[in-house]
Design an enzyme around this catalytic site. Structure first.
Site, PDB file in Angstrom:
ATOM      1  N   ARG A   1       5.018   1.636   7.624  1.00 49.84           N
ATOM      2  CA  ARG A   1       5.394   0.296   7.425  1.00 49.84           C
ATOM      3  C   ARG A   1       4.245  -0.729   7.557  1.00 49.84           C
ATOM      4  O   ARG A   1       4.276  -1.551   6.707  1.00 49.84           O
ATOM      5  CB  ARG A   1       6.697  -0.166   8.481  1.00 49.84           C
ATOM      6  CG  ARG A   1       7.941   0.555   7.997  1.00 49.84           C
ATOM      7  CD  ARG A   1       8.275   0.510   6.510  1.00 49.84           C
ATOM      8  NE  ARG A   1       9.461   1.187   6.367  1.00 49.84           N
ATOM      9  CZ  ARG A   1       9.459   2.147   5.558  1.00 49.84           C
ATOM     10  NH1 ARG A   1       8.452   2.359   4.693  1.00 49.84           N
ATOM     11  NH2 ARG A   1      10.541   2.901   5.312  1.00 49.84           N
TER      12      ARG A   1
ATOM     13  N   GLU B   1       2.230   0.014   4.631  1.00 48.61           N
ATOM     14  CA  GLU B   1       2.869  -0.541   3.341  1.00 48.61           C
ATOM     15  C   GLU B   1       2.811  -2.341   3.303  1.00 48.61           C
ATOM     16  O   GLU B   1       2.576  -2.791   2.110  1.00 48.61           O
ATOM     17  CB  GLU B   1       4.536  -0.303   3.409  1.00 48.61           C
ATOM     18  CG  GLU B   1       5.436  -0.724   2.249  1.00 48.61           C
ATOM     19  CD  GLU B   1       6.636  -0.511   2.402  1.00 48.61           C
ATOM     20  OE1 GLU B   1       7.476   0.108   1.629  1.00 48.61           O
ATOM     21  OE2 GLU B   1       7.301  -0.460   3.628  1.00 48.61           O
TER      22      GLU B   1
ATOM     23  N   SER C   1     -12.027 -11.993  11.954  1.00 47.05           N
ATOM     24  CA  SER C   1     -12.675 -11.019  12.742  1.00 47.05           C
ATOM     25  C   SER C   1     -11.772 -10.160  13.461  1.00 47.05           C
ATOM     26  O   SER C   1     -10.509 -10.547  13.919  1.00 47.05           O
ATOM     27  CB  SER C   1     -13.502 -11.824  14.143  1.00 47.05           C
ATOM     28  OG  SER C   1     -13.785 -10.971  14.757  1.00 47.05           O
TER      29      SER C   1
END
Length: 144
Positions: A85, A88, A111
């Site tokens: 997920r 995704e 960063s």
């Protein structure tokens, strides 16, 4: 997962401790502590000693925790549903985040070194929510 991580996880489970409890004992964040125990960050000597004392781990684990890690992960699409997920989310929103960050800050990056992250649980009558907060210093690309 490497042998060091497995050793730490077995000790954690045998003591029936949570990552939060371990982090609290070390006076560090849960995300950083877990990441270091999984081999993605090195621990300062005092934190490595405290962890090994807490989990009753030997000096070889303490020394290994202090080594600078080589941050390597599988470069393939993850199959674990929770990790997928996040993959995704970056696939769908990565370019959007890049555009919005660079519009607000200029040409640069966030960063991952001067960085912290928190994971919180937000109770909600429609289903509890996962709140992930990432906070990284903005690093502007320089021209030369």
């Amino acid at each position: 997962m490497n042998n060091l991580s497995n050793t730490i996880i077995v000790a954690k489970e045998s003591k029936q401790m949570t990552w939060q409890a371990i982090a609290d004992a070390l006076e560090m964040s849960t995300v950083w502590t877990t990441s270091a125990c999984l081999g993605m960050n090195s621990m300062p000597k005092d934190k490595a000693e405290a962890l090994c004392s807490l989990l009753e781990l030997g000096p070889e684990v303490c020394a290994a925790l202090q080594k600078y890690p080589t941050k390597v992960w599988q470069q393939t699409v993850p199959t674990d549903p929770l990790i997928y997920r996040f993959y995704e989310i970056m696939g769908v929103y990565g370019d959007t985040l890049k555009e919005v960050i660079q519009e607000k800050f200029g040409d640069g990056i966030m960063s991952a070194i001067d960085f912290n992250m928190e994971v919180e649980k937000e109770e909600n009558p429609n289903g509890d929510r996962v709140v992930v907060t990432m906070n990284g210093k903005f690093l502007k690309y320089k021209s030369w």
